[in-house]
Design a protein around this motif. Structure first.
Motif, PDB file in Angstrom:
ATOM      1  N   VAL A  43       7.506  -1.354  11.605  1.00 47.03           N
ATOM      2  CA  VAL A  43       7.404  -0.026  12.226  1.00 47.03           C
ATOM      3  C   VAL A  43       6.950   0.959  11.133  1.00 47.03           C
ATOM      4  O   VAL A  43       6.639   0.543  10.014  1.00 47.03           O
ATOM      5  N   SER A  69       2.000  -4.452   8.434  1.00 49.36           N
ATOM      6  CA  SER A  69       1.592  -4.591   9.836  1.00 49.36           C
ATOM      7  C   SER A  69       2.063  -5.937  10.390  1.00 49.36           C
ATOM      8  O   SER A  69       2.342  -6.865   9.629  1.00 49.36           O
ATOM      9  N   LEU A 218      -1.014   2.305  13.157  1.00 48.65           N
ATOM     10  CA  LEU A 218      -0.375   3.535  12.686  1.00 48.65           C
ATOM     11  C   LEU A 218      -1.305   4.372  11.803  1.00 48.65           C
ATOM     12  O   LEU A 218      -0.904   5.422  11.314  1.00 48.65           O
ATOM     13  N   SER A 233      -4.800   3.207  20.075  1.00 49.05           N
ATOM     14  CA  SER A 233      -3.487   2.735  19.608  1.00 49.05           C
ATOM     15  C   SER A 233      -2.447   3.100  20.674  1.00 49.05           C
ATOM     16  O   SER A 233      -2.792   3.277  21.842  1.00 49.05           O
ATOM     17  N   GLN A 300       8.205   5.757  20.472  1.00 49.00           N
ATOM     18  CA  GLN A 300       8.115   4.648  21.434  1.00 49.00           C
ATOM     19  C   GLN A 300       9.408   4.585  22.248  1.00 49.00           C
ATOM     20  O   GLN A 300      10.441   5.084  21.824  1.00 49.00           O
TER      21      GLN A 300
HETATM   22  N1  PLP Z   1       5.634  -0.659  16.116  1.00 47.37           N
HETATM   23  C1  PLP Z   1       5.413   0.641  16.354  1.00 47.37           C
HETATM   24  C2  PLP Z   1       6.565   1.503  16.666  1.00 47.37           C
HETATM   25  C3  PLP Z   1       4.111   1.157  16.349  1.00 47.37           C
HETATM   26  O1  PLP Z   1       3.914   2.445  16.615  1.00 47.37           O
HETATM   27  C4  PLP Z   1       3.027   0.300  16.071  1.00 47.37           C
HETATM   28  C5  PLP Z   1       1.662   0.815  16.051  1.00 47.37           C
HETATM   29  O2  PLP Z   1       1.399   1.964  16.346  1.00 47.37           O
HETATM   30  C6  PLP Z   1       3.302  -1.040  15.812  1.00 47.37           C
HETATM   31  C7  PLP Z   1       4.599  -1.487  15.837  1.00 47.37           C
HETATM   32  C8  PLP Z   1       2.214  -2.012  15.490  1.00 47.37           C
HETATM   33  O3  PLP Z   1       1.810  -1.795  14.185  1.00 47.37           O
HETATM   34  P1  PLP Z   1       0.617  -2.636  13.538  1.00 47.37           P
HETATM   35  O4  PLP Z   1      -0.625  -2.297  14.279  1.00 47.37           O
HETATM   36  O5  PLP Z   1       0.601  -2.118  12.128  1.00 47.37           O
HETATM   37  O6  PLP Z   1       0.973  -4.069  13.605  1.00 47.37           O
END
Ligand code: PLP
Length: 350
Positions: A43, A69, A218, A233, A300
């Motif tokens: 996150v 990520s 992000l 996104s 979220q």
């Molecule tokens: N978790 C949260 C709360 C997010 O906001 C996001 C992407 O915006 C993700 C996970 C996924 O992140 P990533 O694209 O870096 O894997």
């Protein structure tokens, strides 16, 4: 095909969460643990920090985290298979967690707190909750910088299809699905919407307008600064940019809104297994899930039915939901095929 939201519009889902918020919090028993916990965290960095601190404080456990990520963490866990360094993989999109389970990289643990999952995810949790637990929900959308669009004299896009207009050349970014859970979510949203051929045809055309493939969903600061006019996104990331003062809006695409879930899992061979289980129980509570928006401006939607969500999250009245088959797209085989096709057919033509 697993149907999770088709008979449950997002609105109803979120309303039911709102109505139920404020009910009693269920906290895990287990009192004061000690020792350590190493968290691989997918996150936002600040959220990782706040969550690690809150757990540490509550249970007297020394926590450490590394933020990466979702796809990157999956790669790390694969590499470290014979000598695991992390105990918990916290956050990130569900599909890579399911792939890790498929690959035997996760420890079996079904938290008793899974009982408080939003009802529409009960079936999925029963089927795939032995190795991973759902902790939040996010909707895929377009983010636009309205000031930048005005300066380019382009109308704000309403649909994914609008993004093929040549005037968007070098004005769009989305995340690389090899490393980013968001990027993979976008791929599977299009495949779910149109089927694989049409989805890849669209991505090939979109490729002509792409400024860059980012490392994470992000990476919205490029949108906030106006370096690009459009980003793809999760909706909540745009709410956050807007609240920080950027001329950014989230737009639910006219074709439909796909969503994904956030997960937490225990890494196979975790050295601090008891603390990892305790953390998992805690991560499923309203208290832990509310840390995201109360302490880290991360909006979220929590997956615990008793958790309160951020009051500033706007939800469209009648969203067209794109149904996602998490079990299909969470399979290692399917993800390998789609990502390879993306690399060979799209990225290599960049
Ligand atoms: N978790 C949260 C709360 C997010 O906001 C996001 C992407 O915006 C993700 C996970 C996924 O992140 P990533 O694209 O870096 O894997």
């Amino acid at each position: 095909m697993t149907t999770l939201l088709s008979s449950h519009p997002l609105k109803t889902l979120i309303k039911s969460t709102a109505l139920l918020c404020g009910l009693s919090l269920f906290l895990p028993s287990g009192a004061q643990a000690e020792g350590k916990l190493n968290i691989y965290c997918s996150v936002q960095n600040t959220t990782c920090e706040k969550v690690a601190q809150a757990f540490s404080k509550k249970y007297n456990v020394k926590t450490q985290f590394v933020r990466n990520s979702t796809g990157t963490v999956l790669g790390k866990i694969k590499t470290e298979k014979d000598n695991p360094q992390g105990d918990i993989w916290y956050g990130g999109t569900l599909e890579p967690h399911l792939q890790a389970a498929d690959l035997g990289l996760l420890e079996k643990y079904r938290s008793p707190n899974q009982k408080d999952i939003l009802p529409i995810f009960k079936d999925l949790t029963e089927k795939r909750g032995e190795y991973t637990s759902v902790i939040y929900l996010m909707e895929l959308s377009m983010g636009i910088n309205s000031k930048k669009l005005a300066s380019l004299n382009i109308e704000p896009p309403k649909c994914f299809a609008d993004l093929l207009d040549p005037r968007f050349k070098n004005q769009i970014q989305y995340a690389d699905p090899r490393v980013s859970g968001t990027g993979y979510s976008f791929l599977i949203a299009l495949v779910s919407l149109w089927g694989e051929e049409k989805a890849f045809d669209f991505l090939a055309k979109l490729n002509k307008n792409i400024a860059q493939y980012t490392k994470s969903g992000l990476a919205t600061s490029n949108l906030a600064s106006g370096e690009v006019a459009v980003d793809i996104s999760f909706f909540h990331t745009y709410v956050r940019e807007k609240e920080k003062g950027a001329p950014v809006e989230g737009v639910y695409p006219c074709e439909g809104t796909a969503y994904t879930l956030g997960a937490t899992s225990i890494i196979k061979g975790a050295r601090n297994l008891d603390n990892a289980k305790l953390f998992t129980d805690w991560a499923l509570t309203p208290e832990a899930q509310e840390v995201h928006w109360r302490e880290a401006d991360s909006y979220q939607l929590p997956a615990n039915i008793h958790a309160q969500y951020y009051p500033g999250m706007h939800v469209p009245a009648n969203p067209k939901i794109i149904d996602i088959d998490f079990i299909r797209f969470g399979s290692n085989e399917q993800s390998k095929l789609l990502i390879e096709r993306w690399v060979n057919g799209i990225l290599s033509n960049q």
